[in-house]
Design an enzyme around this catalytic site. Structure first.
Site, mmCIF file in Angstrom:
data_model
loop_
_atom_site.group_PDB
_atom_site.id
_atom_site.type_symbol
_atom_site.label_atom_id
_atom_site.label_comp_id
_atom_site.label_asym_id
_atom_site.label_seq_id
_atom_site.Cartn_x
_atom_site.Cartn_y
_atom_site.Cartn_z
ATOM 1 N N GLU A 94 0.864 -1.129 -0.119
ATOM 2 C CA GLU A 94 0.014 0.066 -0.112
ATOM 3 C C GLU A 94 0.861 1.285 0.022
ATOM 4 O OE1 GLU A 94 -0.598 -2.749 1.918
ATOM 5 O OE2 GLU A 94 -2.796 -3.299 1.278
ATOM 6 N N HIS A 117 -11.190 -3.999 9.295
ATOM 7 C CA HIS A 117 -11.963 -3.638 7.965
ATOM 8 C C HIS A 117 -13.117 -3.012 7.885
ATOM 9 C CE1 HIS A 117 -8.858 -7.185 7.145
ATOM 10 N NE2 HIS A 117 -9.284 -7.242 6.054
#
Lengths: 332, 337
Positions: free
Chosen positions: B69, B138
Site C-alpha cells: 500500500e 476492515h
C-alpha cells in the site's frame, strides 16, 4: 589495430567541456554549502540543513549521464543533486532565505527544493519518501512512451525503510526505467550501516529484486559515471532498474544539531583525504582536459557564482503573511 | 436502501456500477488515466467495482499492484506528479494507514512545499464503513482523519449519481482527492445520468427540507437519517436532512443557513464520535452567527468509543442506526439532552 583506451571512463566518454562543467558543478556544490553554512551561522538562514560536503562526485557524476528530460528524486541531503541537475544557486539561496524568489517561493526551504521543469522532482524530508515517487515517475515515462529515465537518489538510511523494498520490487516487476542511486555515507544520522543493516553492501539488496546491483567508490567520479551510465543505458533500453551504491562520506554532521559523538576525528580526516573534488581535478589535469590555471579559474568562478547567489537571495522579497494558505490547492 | 425513490422511469445503476461507469468514461476520454490497486484486474476488485475494466482497457491501464500500500500509493503520487492521472484503489480504507506517509507527507503537501510549482492529480478510492462482519481492521470510517490535512480533498458519496459525478469531478481536479465509498452502498440502485457530468466538490445538498431540526449526515448515514426523518414527520417533527458529501472542503453556508432556519442541529456520522466530523460542524456553528439561532444544544451521533466489533449485534450497536437517530431527534426536539 587500435590501442585499447585505458583512460578513466569519464575522460574517454565525455567531451572536455562537459568535464569542465562537471568540475565547476562540484566546486559550486561545495561553495554553495559552505555559503549556506556560513549564512546559517550568521543567522541569515533559520531551520536546519543537511550538508553533502564530501559527496559531490556522487551527485555530479550521476547526473552527467542525464538529458534535461530525465528526472531525479532527491533526499534531505539534496543540495548537490539540485546543482548537479542544473539548478540556479541564486534561486536555491533565495529558498533558504525564505524568499518569494526561491524555487518554492519560500514555502519549502532546504528540504524541498525542486524544479519540475528541469526534471528535479524534489528533495524530500522523509527518509525513503522519494523512492516510490521515482518509480511512479518511471511508470509515467513508460506509459507515455517517452525515453526518459528517472534517477532515484537515496541514502543508506532509507534502505531499511519499507518504502525502499516496495519500490524496488515494483520497479523490477514492471521493468521500469529507473536507477536507484544509494549514497552510502556510512551513517543514518548517528547509526552506522554496520549496526543497522543486515548486508555489508546495500547493492546486495538488488539480488532480492532481480536487478543488477553494483558498489563503487562514490568519491571516484569516473567509477560513479560508468556505473550510472550503464544503468541508464539499461533502463533506456527497456531492461529495467539497477541499484548503484556509491560509497562516500559526509564531512559535516547529519544536521546542524550534530556533535559528531558517534565517529572519530581520525575517520573524518581519513575521508577528507579522499576528497572527490581534488581527485577529479587531478584526473582532469593528468589527462590534459585542463591545466592548473584553468582549474583555478573554474574554482574562482564557483565562488563568484555563490556570492552572487547570496546577493540575489538577500535582495528578493519575502512572502506576505497574508499568503500563508496560498499554494495549498490549485488556483482556479 | 432505496431512499432516492423518485427515480422511476429513469435509468438506474448500482453505486458500484456508477463508479465503474465513471472510470470507463474517464479512461476512454483520457489516455493518461490509469487504475492501480490490489486485485483490481481479472478479480475485479474486492468489491467488484473494477469488474471487466481490465478486459476493456488492458493490464497496462488496469494495474494489479503487489500488496504494497505504501509503495503503491507512492507510485501513484509519482505518476501523478509526472503526467498520469492514477485512480488508486485501497482494498479497504483501513489499509490507507499503511500509506499515510505518501498520502499525508507527500501527496497532500507537494504543491505547497514546492510553492505551487507541482500538481498531484491522484484519486484515492477507499471502500469504507461497518456492517459487513469484517471486524475492527476492515470496517473503520476514517474519513475525518484526512479532513485534518490541508492539501487533500475528501469526499463521501451517498448515492450512485454522486458516486459517478464525484469521481469525474475528482479526475478533473488537479489536487489529490480521497473518495470514501461505503461498502454497504455498492449494491444500492439509483438514477445515474448518462455521459459525463461533475458533482461539485465542496457542496453539501439539502436532501429533505424541514423546519424543526437540521440533520447533517453523509454516506450511509444519510439514508438512515432520511428514513428517520420520514418517521419523525409522522410525529409532527419536520426534519431537514443535509447530505454532507464533502468533508474537505466543507460547505459552511448550506449547513449554517439550515441551522438559522431550524434552530436545532444534529450531526450523524459513522466515524468515532470524538474528534470527528461532528466536532468540526458543531464548532462551525458555535463560531458563527448561526449560534444565536440555536434553540437547543447541538447533538452528535457517532461510533462508540471502541474498535468496530465482530459480533453482529455489537457491530450494529457500535454505530448510529435509524432508531438511534430517531430517538436522538425526539430528545432534541424536546430539549431532553
Amino acid at each position: 589495430m587500435t590501442k585499447p583506451d585505458n583512460r578513466p571512463f569519464a575522460i574517454r566518454s565525455y567531451a572536455p567541456e562537459q568535464l569542465r562543467e562537471a568540475l565547476k558543478r562540484m566546486y559550486l556544490i561545495r561553495r554553495f554549502e559552505e555559503g549556506a553554512e556560513d549564512s546559517y551561522m550568521r543567522g541569515l538562514i533559520h531551520g536546519t540543513m543537511h550538508l553533502s560536503i564530501g559527496q559531490e562526485a556522487s551527485a555530479v557524476a550521476t547526473c552527467i549521464a542525464l538529458t534535461d528530460a530525465d528526472r531525479i528524486t532527491s533526499t534531505h541531503r539534496g543540495h548537490g543533486h539540485c546543482i548537479a541537475k542544473g539548478a540556479d544557486v541564486g534561486r536555491m539561496f533565495a529558498e533558504f532565505f525564505g524568499k518569494e524568489t526561491g524555487y518554492c517561493h519560500g514555502r519549502g526551504g532546504s528540504m524541498h527544493i525542486a524544479d519540475i521543469k528541469t526534471g528535479n522532482l524534489g528533495a524530500n524530508g522523509i527518509v525513503g519518501g522519494g523512492l516510490p515517487i521515482a518509480v511512479g515517475s518511471a511508470l509515467s515515462a513508460k506509459r507515455l512512451g517517452k525515453p526518459d529515465v528517472t534517477i532515484c537518489f537515496f541514502g543508506d538510511g532509507a534502505n531499511n525503510e519499507g518504502a525502499f523494498h516496495e519500490a524496488l520490487n515494483m520497479a523490477s516487476v514492471w521493468k521500469l526505467p529507473v536507477v536507484f542511486v544509494c549514497e552510502n555515507n556510512g551513517y543514518g544520522m548517528s547509526t552506522s550501516t554496520a549496526r543497522s543493516t543486515s548486508v555489508k553492501h546495500i547493492a546486495e539488496r538488488a539480488a532480492s529484486y532481480s536487478m543488477p546491483g553494483v558498489t563503487v567508490d562514490g568519491n571516484d567520479f569516473s567509477a560513479v559515471a560508468e556505473a550510472v551510465h550503464d544503468a541508464v543505458a539499461r533502463a533506456r533500453a527497456g531492461d529495467g532498474p539497477t541499484l548503484v551504491e556509491n560509497l562516500t562520506y559526509r564531512w559535516r554532521g547529519h544536521s546542524k544539531s550534530d556533535r559528531n559523538r558517534y565517529r572519530s576525528r581520525e575517520e573524518i580526516e581519513e575521508w577528507m583525504a579522499r576528497d572527490p573534488i581534488t581527485r577529479f581535478r587531478a584526473e582532469l589535469i593528468a589527462h590534459g582536459v585542463l591545466d592548473d590555471a584553468a582549474a583555478d579559474a573554474i574554482a574562482a568562478a564557483a565562488v563568484a557564482e555563490m556570492e552572487a547567489g547570496i546577493e540575489f537571495a538577500k535582495a528578493g522579497p519575502a512572502p506576505s503573511p497574508a499568503d500563508v494558505t496560498r499554494y495549498v490547492y490549485a488556483e482556479v | 436502501m432505496n431512499a432516492m425513490t423518485q427515480d422511476q422511469g429513469l435509468r438506474t445503476l448500482s453505486y458500484a456500477e456508477a463508479i465503474r461507469e465513471a472510470m470507463a468514461i474517464a479512461m476512454e476520454a483520457d489516455p493518461t488515466v490509469i487504475l492501480m490497486g490490489e486485485d483490481i484486474g481479472v478479480y475485479g476488485g474486492a468489491f467488484q467495482v473494477t469488474l471487466d475494466l481490465v478486459d476493456r482497457f488492458g493490464p497496462d491501464r488496469v494495474m494489479d499492484t503487489p500488496i504494497s500500500e505504501l509503495g503503491g500509493a507512492g507510485v501513484a503520487v509519482g505518476a501523478a506528479l509526472t503526467g498520469l492521472k492514477p485512480i488508486f484503489e485501497f482494498q479497504f480504507s483501513d489499509f490507507a494507514m499503511l500509506a499515510m506517509e505518501q498520502i499525508v507527507n507527500q501527496a497532500a503537501k507537494l504543491r505547497y512545499m514546492l510553492g505551487g510549482e507541482a500538481s498531484v492529480p491522484v484519486v484515492f478510492r477507499l471502500p469504507s464503513g461497518s456492517g459487513t462482519g469484517a471486524a475492527a481492521q476492515h470496517s473503520q470510517s476514517i474519513e475525518a482523519w484526512f479532513g485534518h490535512v490541508p492539501g487533500l480533498k475528501v469526499l463521501q458519496p451517498s448515492t450512485p449519481e454522486d458516486a459517478k459525478g464525484m469521481l469525474l469531478a475528482a479526475l478533473a481536479d488537479s489536487d489529490p482527492v480521497m473518495i470514501f465509498e461505503h461498502k454497504l452502498l455498492y449494491k444500492m440502485k439509483g438514477h445515474v445520468p448518462e455521459g459525463s457530468y461533475l458533482t461539485p466538490i465542496g457542496k453539501a445538498l439539502v436532501r429533505r427540507t424541514g423546519t424543526d431540526v437540521t440533520i447533517v449526515a453523509g454516506s450511509i448515514m444519510l439514508h438512515r437519517a432520511l428514513e428517520a426523518a420520514e418517521t419523525l414527520a409522522g410525529d409532527g417533527i419536520s426534519a431537514e436532512v443535509i447530505d454532507l458529501r464533502s468533508i474537505r472542503p466543507i460547505d459552511h453556508e448550506t449547513i449554517l443557513a439550515s441551522v438559522r432556519r431550524t434552530g436545532r442541529l444534529m450531526v450523524v456520522y459513522e466515524g468515532v464520535k470524538a474528534f470527528g466530523v461532528g466536532a468540526e460542524i458543531s464548532a462551525m456553528v458555535a463560531e458563527s452567527d448561526a449560534f444565536d439561532f440555536l434553540d437547543a444544544p447541538i447533538l452528535r451521533l457517532g461510533a462508540a468509543d471502541a474498535p468496530v466489533p465482530y459480533n453482529p449485534d455489537l457491530e450494529r450497536a457500535s454505530v448510529p442506526q435509524v432508531e438511534t437517530i430517531l430517538a436522538a431527534a425526539r430528545r432534541l426536539s424536546r430539549r431532553e439532552i
